[in-house]
Design an enzyme around this catalytic site. Structure first.
Site, PDB file in Angstrom:
ATOM      1  N   GLU A 324       4.810  -1.861  -1.303  1.00 57.73           N
ATOM      2  CA  GLU A 324       4.543  -0.500  -0.731  1.00 57.73           C
ATOM      3  C   GLU A 324       2.796  -0.612  -0.982  1.00 57.73           C
ATOM      4  OE1 GLU A 324       8.234   2.510  -1.092  1.00 57.73           O
ATOM      5  OE2 GLU A 324       6.504   2.606  -2.448  1.00 57.73           O
ATOM      6  N   CYS A 325       2.347  -0.138   0.089  1.00 58.65           N
ATOM      7  CA  CYS A 325       0.935   0.283  -0.176  1.00 58.65           C
ATOM      8  C   CYS A 325       0.142  -0.918  -0.813  1.00 58.65           C
ATOM      9  CB  CYS A 325       0.576   1.365  -0.810  1.00 58.65           C
ATOM     10  SG  CYS A 325      -0.847   2.329  -0.666  1.00 58.65           S
ATOM     11  N   GLY A 326      -0.403  -0.638  -2.127  1.00 59.51           N
ATOM     12  CA  GLY A 326      -1.097  -1.876  -2.628  1.00 59.51           C
ATOM     13  C   GLY A 326      -0.143  -3.060  -3.000  1.00 59.51           C
TER      14      GLY A 326
END
Length: 434
Positions: A324-326
């Site tokens: 997720e994301c990073g």
């Protein structure tokens, strides 16, 4: 149910400092505090955990089903005095106008303590307090805490203005430049990186003890009532029976309610640190790389050979890998840092991202899975990042997304084999999502 919601007219009013100080001050008196944070914030909860000694859960009235909010609040209240910090201003919500801290207070029947920044006002405090108290009849503003008060004379003016409002002054905190928390591009600098955090929390607690009526606050909290505890509500189903979760200063943004929900559904959770060059457990059926700040530690991640080899081996053996994301950025081929230097990442998805070319992406999302074998159904999510996608290769898309107002965002995320990810932070299921 017993508890309080600490809110303010706007961000920057000092509610985080007041909340931290209150949590620690109550803990000093032997009160068990169950901390909470309204909204999708994944930084403040770590400060709350440090102040209270207990895991802080998110209460998100836009993204979480009412049953899940009531379930989490009931369990938290059973374990201690529930103290939830609001987000933004009390009545500020998502782009569609819903999901405010006021909505949460109404749903959980919690009294609101309004923290007002008084640094640049005197008699006008009465108009603000009265307006907030009267704006919604289903939201009970039980009192105010006056923050950043300059002098005894200033305090007298504020108290005199509030005399006829019917709202008790539950505390007065003086202006104190030492009670300031450093920030960076996604919010506060993480609690784990704050070298003087314990000293800061102790100072905030002393300020609250000296300036606030703790007995009155506890009486209000214990006097609050809510509906009977609901049946336990399942969160997003676990990724596997054993899930290895990356956790360190680069991968710190995992929601406690999500991990707790997986455990309560029978999953085993283990942790590993990519920054410390640790590989995930070899017997994990799934690996979860949450969001965080990989853009600030890209060089160390690129040089973490044990971590990279372990991830490659897990993917080759068919483990389910989700970022997720990073974490999504790290699953890609490369990450360009703020100085324009490219660092080799895991290479499990055909993706290159850049923190040198910045653009803010922020908001709630409703997402629907396009790959049922990875995720099934629809979910609420939140997106918040400054990095941008430089290139994407040939791969399936993971989700179809729309924003809080129903406007289409388009297909997001990538899937290759059993590896998938996106910039979306999953929060809860929608309907019968599984």
């Amino acid at each position: 149910m017993s508890g309080l919601l600490i809110a303010a007219p706007s961000s920057g009013s000092g509610k985080t400092v007041v909340t931290l100080g209150l949590m620690r001050a109550l803990s000093r008196r032997g009160v068990v505090v169950s901390p909470g944070k309204a909204g999708p914030d994944y930084i403040d909860p770590a400060f709350h955990a440090a102040a209270s000694g207990r895991t802080c859960f998110n209460f998100d009235p836009w993204a979480m089903r009412a049953a899940l909010l009531r379930d989490q609040a009931a369990r938290s209240s059973d374990e201690g005095l529930l103290v939830i910090e609001a987000m933004m201003g009390l009545f500020d919500g998502a782009a569609d106008g819903t999901g405010s801290a006021a909505d949460l207070a109404a749903l959980l029947a919690l009294p609101v303590i309004l923290v007002i920044d008084c640094a640049r006002m005197s008699q006008s405090v009465a108009a603000i307090a009265t307006g907030f108290a009267c704006f919604r009849p289903d939201v009970r503003v039980a009192g105010v805490i006056l923050n950043k008060v300059g002098s005894v004379r200033h305090e007298g003016m504020l108290r005199a203005a509030l005399e006829n409002t019917g709202l008790p002054v539950l505390g007065v905190l003086r202006s104190n430049p030492d009670l300031h928390l450093p920030e960076r591009h996604l919010g506060l600098v993480q609690a784990s990186e704050h070298a003087g955090l314990e000293t800061f929390i102790e100072a905030a607690a002393t300020a609250v003890e000296e300036g606030c009526d703790l007995a009155a606050l506890m009486a209000l909290a214990k006097g609050s009532t809510g509906s009977a505890p609901p049946p336990e509500t399942a969160t997003i189903p676990p990724l596997a029976q054993h899930i290895a979760v990356a956790r360190d200063i680069a991968f710190a943004f995992s929601y406690p309610h999500l991990l707790d929900g997986w455990r309560r559904q029978g999953a085993e959770i283990s942790f590993f640190s990519p920054i410390a060059d640790e590989a995930p457990s070899t017997d994990a059926g799934a690996i979860y790389l949450p969001g965080g700040y990989p853009e600030l530690h890209a060089g160390r991640i690129a040089g973490a050979l044990t971590f990279k080899a372990g991830m490659s081996e897990a993917a080759a053996l068919g483990a389910r890998v989700y970022g997720e994301c990073g974490g999504y950025m790290v699953l890609g081929d490369g990450l360009i840092d703020a100085d324009g230097q490219r660092h080799a990442m895991l290479g499990l998805l055909p993706l290159t991202t850049s923190y040198a070319q910045r653009s803010r992406h922020l908001g709630y999302r409703r997402i629907r899975s396009l790959v049922p074998e990875m995720f099934a159904g629809a979910f609420s999510a939140h997106e918040f990042h400054y990095s941008t996608v430089i290139s994407e290769g040939d791969a399936e898309r993971l989700f179809e997304a729309e924003d809080a107002t129903g406007q289409a965002v388009g297909a997001v995320g990538l899937v290759r084999g059993r590896v998938c990810g996106s910039y979306m932070h999953l929060i809860d299921r929608i309907g019968d999502a599984a």
